[in-house]
Design a protein around this motif. Structure first.
Motif, mmCIF file in Angstrom:
data_model
loop_
_atom_site.group_PDB
_atom_site.id
_atom_site.type_symbol
_atom_site.label_atom_id
_atom_site.label_comp_id
_atom_site.label_asym_id
_atom_site.label_seq_id
_atom_site.Cartn_x
_atom_site.Cartn_y
_atom_site.Cartn_z
ATOM 1 N N ALA A 37 40.354 30.582 38.684
ATOM 2 C CA ALA A 37 41.097 31.786 38.350
ATOM 3 C C ALA A 37 41.707 31.671 36.963
ATOM 4 N N ASP A 38 41.481 32.682 36.130
ATOM 5 C CA ASP A 38 42.068 32.767 34.799
ATOM 6 C C ASP A 38 42.865 34.074 34.720
ATOM 7 N N PRO A 39 43.540 34.351 33.613
ATOM 8 C CA PRO A 39 44.334 35.588 33.535
ATOM 9 C C PRO A 39 43.524 36.852 33.795
ATOM 10 N N GLU A 40 42.251 36.892 33.367
ATOM 11 C CA GLU A 40 41.425 38.082 33.615
ATOM 12 C C GLU A 40 41.162 38.252 35.110
ATOM 13 N N PHE A 41 40.872 37.139 35.790
ATOM 14 C CA PHE A 41 40.641 37.233 37.230
ATOM 15 C C PHE A 41 41.915 37.666 37.955
ATOM 16 N N VAL A 42 43.064 37.127 37.535
ATOM 17 C CA VAL A 42 44.340 37.508 38.147
ATOM 18 C C VAL A 42 44.583 38.999 37.981
ATOM 19 N N GLN A 43 44.340 39.521 36.796
ATOM 20 C CA GLN A 43 44.550 40.952 36.574
ATOM 21 C C GLN A 43 43.541 41.785 37.350
ATOM 22 N N GLY A 44 42.319 41.283 37.512
ATOM 23 C CA GLY A 44 41.334 42.016 38.293
ATOM 24 C C GLY A 44 41.718 42.141 39.752
ATOM 25 N N VAL A 45 42.417 41.136 40.284
ATOM 26 C CA VAL A 45 42.838 41.185 41.687
ATOM 27 C C VAL A 45 44.159 41.915 41.849
ATOM 28 N N LEU A 46 45.135 41.598 41.017
ATOM 29 C CA LEU A 46 46.485 42.130 41.182
ATOM 30 C C LEU A 46 46.689 43.452 40.454
ATOM 31 N N GLY A 47 45.781 43.835 39.597
ATOM 32 C CA GLY A 47 45.937 45.073 38.864
ATOM 33 C C GLY A 47 46.759 44.877 37.602
ATOM 34 N N ALA A 48 47.196 45.994 37.045
ATOM 35 C CA ALA A 48 47.995 45.941 35.821
ATOM 36 C C ALA A 48 49.304 45.218 36.087
ATOM 37 N N PRO A 49 49.852 44.532 35.083
ATOM 38 C CA PRO A 49 51.138 43.826 35.275
ATOM 39 C C PRO A 49 52.197 44.759 35.836
ATOM 40 N N LYS A 50 52.890 44.273 36.875
ATOM 41 C CA LYS A 50 53.843 45.117 37.595
ATOM 42 C C LYS A 50 55.287 44.761 37.287
ATOM 43 N N ALA A 51 55.543 43.571 36.789
ATOM 44 C CA ALA A 51 56.921 43.110 36.610
ATOM 45 C C ALA A 51 57.111 42.619 35.192
ATOM 46 N N LYS A 52 57.088 43.546 34.258
ATOM 47 C CA LYS A 52 57.319 43.154 32.876
ATOM 48 C C LYS A 52 58.771 42.730 32.717
#
Length: 787
Positions: free
Chosen positions: A574-589
């Motif tokens: 898992a890399d940042p792209e995979f994390v974003q693909g699963v979790l969607g757009a960042p939710k907790a800026k």
């Protein structure tokens, strides 16, 4: 029951309850155990009505499990449901009061319960000399019979004397005679009062004759029997009489089993006396009665509590340190306190268990730390949830006079733990409620007082239980809502939030391996790169703890588990792209300060129950008459801080280069964004002053500076709380410089070293030191005078 229940001129429709081994007569009250599905449904529906009335009939054959209308007598009794007691899942004890005779006229169906149209018989009083004479003879014969029966009570004789109606007298006596159901049904179906009295009188005379013969036989053989044989015969006679009366036999094996359990439990003297007293009462009770079940439950509680059961303490400091390090990353202060306790117990066995209170934001590991303490010390573990508890009886228990009474949560936790020296977590102690039912916080004073908890008395048990060996650990999000007397009895240990580096280590070493195991995955199937963990920490969570971080890791594991279950050969790094693909757009800026310096804007740091957070202060001016407008859902303390800061600016207008009368033509508006979030506290004086001074002088504040501190009208800066949480919040937000009161210098020892190295901490004691540090004024500007 009144006639108003049934419509005038119409036959009533009633639910029908079939009985196996008893006949209900009018004007009598009997308890009935209900366990068949159709009967349970009938009772539950009856409880929902305002005046529950049912029809009660008797089965032809008791062994029939689900009788039809053809398998029951059609003459029965209309009854009122007086009381319903839930014995266990799907079984009730119901107290019925007979009202009047009735006959089933039309069967209306059996689903979900038996229902029928019935005809109600109204019995009119009869005035007849012959009937009165028969009734008097029946009363005397029944009195002789009751005097000879060992199970009869004085109340029965008293009731017998008070019943004057011949028909009701015959019903009362027939219901208590040891007759088969067919004979009792014959009495119930006899509508003529004269014939009914004669029929019951014959049965009473027959029972008197049986007793006389038994007494003669007993007298003849008494001299030839040994003591044990006589006792056996007496017990058999008691069982026979109860069986003839239609009563359920008291299970002697059940009572003997309880007696053995009490002996094995090794109760203290007062608890053992209470248990034996209840056992003697149970021996004289009807096993089907509600009082028998209440007494049995009480004795079972006494037998199951760990009065003398303890678990040996594992007093190996090295082992305890290893367990605590395996389960939790960081948390050095609470770990050190637990190791100190184990070391003292090793040197002195009679030491009392400490009462600790872990205070910190959600998700930092307060409850799980209690489990680790239990594992490290070799003790049992139990958890008591106190969030929202507002009834004192939840702590002290309910008195046995109440229906459905049970011990309090503390005693219940000890029973579940199975030992008298467990680790008990009192979770969310800061969220206790209080209402007209009492104050549970006051009830906890006795539980948590080492001087008196060795004699803690639960209202249900009504005998003292020793809690001095229990290790109580309370958890809370904030100390301010814990009552003072309760807080005084506990040793408070602060558990602040984690830094980003600590979160990465926790995720790598604890959370991710746990989630992989729970989702049936292995590191070969799914692994996380450091960049992926950083992305989850910074872009998908904004918290002091790690609970949300674990939830994000679980979401990624679920996504991979679905692909693996579909037959796909999965092996993912898992890399940042995979994390974003699963979790969607960042939710907790994370909160970001302003990127450019601006006048009228200052950044503060505040403490919250969930950890530290940034507090932005905006100020603007407009033509007016010197009024100060405050918005942003401020509390009273925060409003007073704003007023003090505004007064200080007005008092030092000349030093700030402002016209002395600037207020007369200007209104000031101070706003704290996120107006839906309540804000209060005495730590925002410095950011409020900086925002006002910057606005009025139009000099800009550095965006990378945050501050916290309360000011006085003389310009002094007072001490504040939550220094570690505020420093962590500033560090998470990318702040490079933070201003804190000089008096809080000792609190900086609790700030992690990495935060102190990356954050420039400036300690100030006067307002004139603040202005140059925040960058709002040039070096040549005159400082503000302070006393």
């Amino acid at each position: 029951m009144t006639d108003s229940i049934f419509p005038a001129g119409a036959e009533p429709i009633l639910p029908i309850l079939p009985l196996r081994n008893s006949v209900l007569f009018p004007a009598t009250v009997v308890p009935v155990n209900v366990g068949r599905a159709r009967s349970v449904r009938l009772i539950e529906e009856a409880c929902g009505r305002e005046r529950p009335a049912i029809g009660v009939v008797t089965q032809h054959k008791p062994e029939v499990e689900d009788p039809t209308f053809e398998q029951v007598f059609h003459t029965g009794t209309i009854a009122r449901v007086l009381k319903v007691i839930r014995l266990n899942s799907g079984q009730y004890s119901v107290v019925l009061q007979g009202v009047s005779r009735m006959r089933i006229e039309e069967a209306l169906g059996r689903h979900p319960t038996m229902r029928a149209r019935v005809h109600r018989y109204h019995e009119t009083p009869i005035v007849d000399v012959e009937v009165e004479a028969l009734a008097a003879h029946l009363r005397e014969s029944a009195r002789r019979l009751l005097n000879d029966l060992p199970t009869a009570s004085r109340e029965s004789l008293h009731i017998l004397d008070n019943v004057r109606e011949p028909g009701a007298l015959a019903d009362l006596i027939a219901s208590n005679l040891p007759l088969p159901n067919d004979a009792k049904q014959a009495v119930l179906e006899t509508l003529d009062v004269r014939e009914r009295v004669r029929l019951v009188l014959d049965q009473v005379n027959r029972q008197n004759e049986v007793i006389r013969v038994k007494e003669e036989i007993s007298t003849m053989v008494e001299e030839e029997m040994s003591s044990s044989q006589r006792e056996y015969l007496l017990r058999q006679q008691i069982k026979s009489i109860r069986r003839e009366l239609g009563e359920t036999d008291v299970d002697e094996d059940d009572i003997e089993n309880l007696r053995e359990r009490i002996a094995l439990a090794r109760l203290p003297s007062d608890a053992e006396a209470a248990a034996k007293r209840e056992l003697r009462r149970m021996g004289n009770m009807n096993a089907a009665g509600s009082e028998y079940q209440v007494a049995r439950t009480y004795v079972e509680w006494l037998a199951d509590l760990p009065w003398s059961k303890t678990t040996p303490d594992h007093l190996d400091v090295a082992h305890a340190r290893r367990v605590l390090d395996e389960d939790h990353y960081g948390l050095e202060k609470p770990k050190r306190r637990i190791l100190e306790y184990i070391a003292i117990r090793k040197l002195r066995r009679d030491g009392r268990a400490p009462i600790l209170c872990f205070v910190g934001p959600p998700g930092v590991g307060k409850t799980s730390l209690g489990r680790s303490i239990a594992r490290a010390s070799g003790r049992a573990f139990a958890r008591v949830s106190l969030g929202g508890v507002s009834d004192e009886a939840e702590v002290r228990g309910h008195r046995r006079t109440y229906v459905g009474a049970f011990p309090g949560r503390v005693i219940s936790a000890l029973k579940k733990a199975g030992s008298k020296n467990p680790v008990v977590i009192l979770d969310e102690i800061d969220k206790l409620g209080r209402d007209q039912r009492g104050d549970p916080a006051s009830a906890l004073l006795e539980v948590l007082d080492p001087e008196q908890n060795n004699q803690f008395t639960d209202h249900y048990l009504d005998v003292p239980f020793d809690l001095s060996n229990v290790m109580f650990i309370a958890t809370a999000n904030q100390k301010s809502t814990i009552p003072g007397p309760l807080l005084d009895r506990m040793e408070v240990i602060e558990l602040p939030g984690y830094t980003a580096r600590e979160k990465r280590s926790i995720a790598r070493d604890f959370l991710i391996p746990k989630q992989l195991s729970e989702h049936g995955l292995s590191p070969e199937r799914l692994d996380f790169s450091d960049e992926a963990i950083d992305a989850m920490v910074e872009s998908y969570t904004h918290e002091a703890g790690v609970r949300k971080l674990e939830q994000q890791a679980a979401a990624i594991c679920r996504a991979v588990a679905v692909r693996l279950a579909d037959g796909e050969d999965v092996s993912i790094m898992a890399d940042p792209e995979f994390v974003q693909g699963v979790l969607g757009a960042p939710k907790a800026k994370r909160q970001q300060p302003e990127r450019s310096a601006r006048a009228g804007l200052a950044t503060g740091v505040a403490w919250t129950p969930a950890g530290g957070d940034l507090l932005f202060v905006e100020a603007t001016q407009m033509p007016g008459s010197g009024q100060l407008h405050l918005t942003g859902n401020m509390g009273d303390v925060l409003k007073e801080s704003a007023a003090a800061a505004f007064t200080f600016v007005r008092a030092h207008a000349e030093e700030l280069g402002l016209p002395v009368d600037f207020v007369s033509k200007t209104d000031i508006h101070v706003h704290l964004p996120a107006g839906a979030v309540p804000k209060d506290g005495a730590a925002a004086g410095i950011p409020l002053f900086v925002a006002l001074a910057s606005l009025l002088t139009q000099l800009k504040v550095r965006p990378d500076v945050a501050m916290s501190g309360e000011i006085t009208l003389r310009g002094n800066i007072l001490q504040v709380t939550g220094i570690k949480e505020k420093c962590l919040a500033a560090h998470r937000a990318g702040i490079t410089r933070i201003l804190l009161p000089k008096r809080n210098e000792p609190d900086l020892e609790e700030v992690p070293k990495e935060v102190r190295e990356e954050l420039e901490i400036c300690l100030v004691s006067r307002v004139d030191e603040v202005l140059s540090l925040v960058g709002a004024f040039s070096p040549t500007s005159a400082p503000v005078a302070a006393e």
